[in-house]
Design a protein around this motif. Structure first.
Motif, PDB file in Angstrom:
ATOM      1  N   THR A   1       1.172  -1.523   0.112  1.00  0.00           N
ATOM      2  CA  THR A   1       0.094   0.049   0.283  1.00  0.00           C
ATOM      3  C   THR A   1       1.131   1.356  -0.448  1.00  0.00           C
ATOM      4  O   THR A   1       1.960   1.106   0.709  1.00  0.00           O
ATOM      5  N   GLY A   2       0.591   2.390  -0.838  1.00  0.00           N
ATOM      6  CA  GLY A   2       1.110   3.449  -1.103  1.00  0.00           C
ATOM      7  C   GLY A   2       0.838   4.513  -1.790  1.00  0.00           C
ATOM      8  O   GLY A   2      -0.440   4.733  -1.339  1.00  0.00           O
ATOM      9  N   ARG A   3       1.689   5.598  -2.371  1.00  0.00           N
ATOM     10  CA  ARG A   3       1.113   6.682  -2.826  1.00  0.00           C
ATOM     11  C   ARG A   3       0.934   6.272  -4.232  1.00  0.00           C
ATOM     12  O   ARG A   3       2.032   6.007  -4.634  1.00  0.00           O
ATOM     13  N   VAL A   4       0.323   7.137  -5.144  1.00  0.00           N
ATOM     14  CA  VAL A   4       0.483   7.601  -6.334  1.00  0.00           C
ATOM     15  C   VAL A   4       0.371   8.819  -7.022  1.00  0.00           C
ATOM     16  O   VAL A   4       0.162   9.377  -6.534  1.00  0.00           O
ATOM     17  N   GLU A   5       1.639   8.940  -8.138  1.00  0.00           N
ATOM     18  CA  GLU A   5       1.724  10.504  -8.945  1.00  0.00           C
ATOM     19  C   GLU A   5       1.328   9.696 -10.122  1.00  0.00           C
ATOM     20  O   GLU A   5       1.593   8.617 -11.071  1.00  0.00           O
ATOM     21  N   VAL A   6       0.444  10.683 -11.144  1.00  0.00           N
ATOM     22  CA  VAL A   6      -0.070  10.301 -12.385  1.00  0.00           C
ATOM     23  C   VAL A   6       0.470  11.590 -13.235  1.00  0.00           C
ATOM     24  O   VAL A   6       0.697  12.403 -12.922  1.00  0.00           O
ATOM     25  N   LEU A   7       1.264  10.470 -14.222  1.00  0.00           N
ATOM     26  CA  LEU A   7       2.096  11.190 -15.115  1.00  0.00           C
ATOM     27  C   LEU A   7       1.356  11.456 -16.414  1.00  0.00           C
ATOM     28  O   LEU A   7       1.095  10.501 -17.340  1.00  0.00           O
ATOM     29  N   LEU A   8       0.615  13.056 -16.920  1.00  0.00           N
ATOM     30  CA  LEU A   8      -0.510  12.572 -17.993  1.00  0.00           C
ATOM     31  C   LEU A   8       0.566  13.093 -19.486  1.00  0.00           C
ATOM     32  O   LEU A   8       0.448  12.596 -20.446  1.00  0.00           O
ATOM     33  N   ASP A   9       1.474  13.398 -19.193  1.00  0.00           N
ATOM     34  CA  ASP A   9       2.392  14.520 -20.269  1.00  0.00           C
ATOM     35  C   ASP A   9       4.017  14.030 -19.617  1.00  0.00           C
ATOM     36  O   ASP A   9       4.861  14.864 -18.767  1.00  0.00           O
ATOM     37  N   SER A  10       4.798  13.155 -20.301  1.00  0.00           N
ATOM     38  CA  SER A  10       6.035  13.236 -19.766  1.00  0.00           C
ATOM     39  C   SER A  10       7.070  12.659 -20.697  1.00  0.00           C
ATOM     40  O   SER A  10       6.514  11.640 -21.831  1.00  0.00           O
ATOM     41  N   PRO A  11       8.423  13.175 -20.931  1.00  0.00           N
ATOM     42  CA  PRO A  11       8.972  12.331 -22.182  1.00  0.00           C
ATOM     43  C   PRO A  11       9.445  10.789 -21.803  1.00  0.00           C
ATOM     44  O   PRO A  11       9.589   9.719 -22.138  1.00  0.00           O
TER      45      PRO A  11
ATOM     46  N   LEU B   1       2.121   6.862 -17.282  1.00  0.00           N
ATOM     47  CA  LEU B   1       2.436   6.527 -16.354  1.00  0.00           C
ATOM     48  C   LEU B   1       1.353   7.119 -15.167  1.00  0.00           C
ATOM     49  O   LEU B   1       1.131   8.052 -14.946  1.00  0.00           O
ATOM     50  N   TRP B   2       2.140   5.808 -14.153  1.00  0.00           N
ATOM     51  CA  TRP B   2       2.171   6.138 -12.942  1.00  0.00           C
ATOM     52  C   TRP B   2       3.268   5.721 -11.588  1.00  0.00           C
ATOM     53  O   TRP B   2       3.506   5.057 -12.181  1.00  0.00           O
ATOM     54  N   ARG B   3       2.787   6.591 -11.279  1.00  0.00           N
ATOM     55  CA  ARG B   3       4.352   6.103  -9.904  1.00  0.00           C
ATOM     56  C   ARG B   3       3.555   5.382  -8.696  1.00  0.00           C
ATOM     57  O   ARG B   3       3.008   6.567  -8.109  1.00  0.00           O
ATOM     58  N   PHE B   4       4.361   4.257  -8.274  1.00  0.00           N
ATOM     59  CA  PHE B   4       3.549   4.265  -7.423  1.00  0.00           C
ATOM     60  C   PHE B   4       4.880   4.193  -5.727  1.00  0.00           C
ATOM     61  O   PHE B   4       5.648   3.418  -6.154  1.00  0.00           O
ATOM     62  N   THR B   5       4.876   4.416  -4.544  1.00  0.00           N
ATOM     63  CA  THR B   5       5.341   4.904  -3.654  1.00  0.00           C
ATOM     64  C   THR B   5       5.300   4.161  -3.074  1.00  0.00           C
ATOM     65  O   THR B   5       4.503   4.528  -1.578  1.00  0.00           O
ATOM     66  N   PRO B   6       5.921   2.608  -2.348  1.00  0.00           N
ATOM     67  CA  PRO B   6       5.146   1.790  -1.362  1.00  0.00           C
ATOM     68  C   PRO B   6       6.146   2.283  -0.006  1.00  0.00           C
ATOM     69  O   PRO B   6       6.556   2.656   0.564  1.00  0.00           O
TER      70      PRO B   6
END
Length: 310
Positions: free
Chosen positions: A264-274, A285-290
């Protein structure tokens, strides 16, 4: 502030889902499918589907507000729908499962029924009604089907009585160890749970499937997972939840050993990234930090095998 319209008031989509749909210009087009396919009761084919399954994927939220995804296995027939708005689930409490804490009477829950050998999957969410520790009932809030995209064909078999728990202890950690990293690196499948608290006070939990080629989830040196979001049905249930509430619960299965890796953790959604371009077919993309990790060896009594030649 998310844009609201009068149309939103009767839409099955919440503000986060609508915001994601607007970001790709499909909000108006998805209004009709939402009203037609997101139901408040299970259709007959879903009612017949759940009793066939030897396992189910669940999403639940504990008292701290952390969301967990889990997989529970039992002999087919452990889920039965006596009426379209109800699913009876015969599953004993499991103290080793961190999702267990979010399965009290009155708690919101999400369920994904998935049949890997046919690539069928159906989802629902609702509220638990529990009378004892051996079973619970779900009153359906939403019910809808999903297409078979990105599901890897597999067949399963029990290797022990599902009512006999493993003797292997769970391993709790605040970060990913080498064993957990190996599970992720070899995975072509995982499941993700998320949730929102809606304006009417109801909690809505979702759990969904994610699939790709083995290793499609990348782990950075900082222990953060980067997950590609491939073209899909444009419902944006998961990412829409993240937009409003950036919390997630992930579960990876080792299909050969029955091990489960839950986080379980937190998420950041990347709608526009190289970085999006480095993932073939990814649209975002989305990033998940456990924040909490539980590795449960031999947790599942099932083992899965790939079709011959794969």
């Amino acid at each position: 502030m998310l844009e609201q319209t009068r149309q939103d008031a009767t839409s099955p989509w919440h503000a986060g889902e609508l915001a994601m749909q607007r970001s790709v210009g499909v909000a108006e087009r998805m209004d009709g499918p939402g009203r037609n396919f997101v139901r408040k009761a299970m259709p007959e084919q879903h009612r017949a589907f759940f009793p066939m399954l030897p396992f189910v994927v669940l999403g639940a939220v504990d008292a701290k507000g952390d969301v967990w995804a889990t997989v529970r296995a039992e002999r087919p027939g452990f889920m039965v729908s006596p009426e379209p708005e109800i699913l009876d689930v015969r599953l004993p409490r499991d103290a080793a499962d961190p999702a267990n804490a979010g399965m009290e009477d009155g708690d919101a829950i999400a369920m994904l029924g998935i049949q890997l050998e046919t690539r069928r999957r159906n989802r629902l969410n609702g509220v638990i009604r529990r009378k004892d520790a051996g079973a619970f009932q779900v009153r359906v809030g939403q019910s809808f089907g999903n297409c078979p995209q990105y599901i890897q064909l597999r067949s399963s078999a029990f290797t022990r009585d599902p009512d006999v728990p493993t003797t292997m202890p769970s391993i709790h950690s605040g970060q990913l160890d080498d064993r957990a990293l190996r599970v992720i690196a070899g995975a072509d499948t995982f499941f993700v749970a998320s949730y929102v608290d809606r304006d009417n006070g109801e909690r809505q939990v979702d759990v969904s499937h994610r699939g790709g080629n083995a290793g499609f989830v990348r782990v950075g040196a900082d222990g953060v997972l980067t997950v590609p979001d491939f073209p899909g049905n444009r419902f944006f249930n998961t990412l829409g939840n993240f937009f409003v509430n950036p919390k997630a619960g992930l579960v990876f299965i080792d299909f050969e050993t029955g091990d489960m890796l839950q986080m379980t953790g937190r998420v950041e959604v990347l709608l526009d990234s190289p970085e999006i371009a480095s993932f073939q077919r990814a649209e975002r993309l989305w990033r998940f930090t456990p924040e909490a990790v539980v590795l449960r060896p031999d947790a599942l009594p099932l083992r899965w095998s790939l079709p011959p030649g794969l």
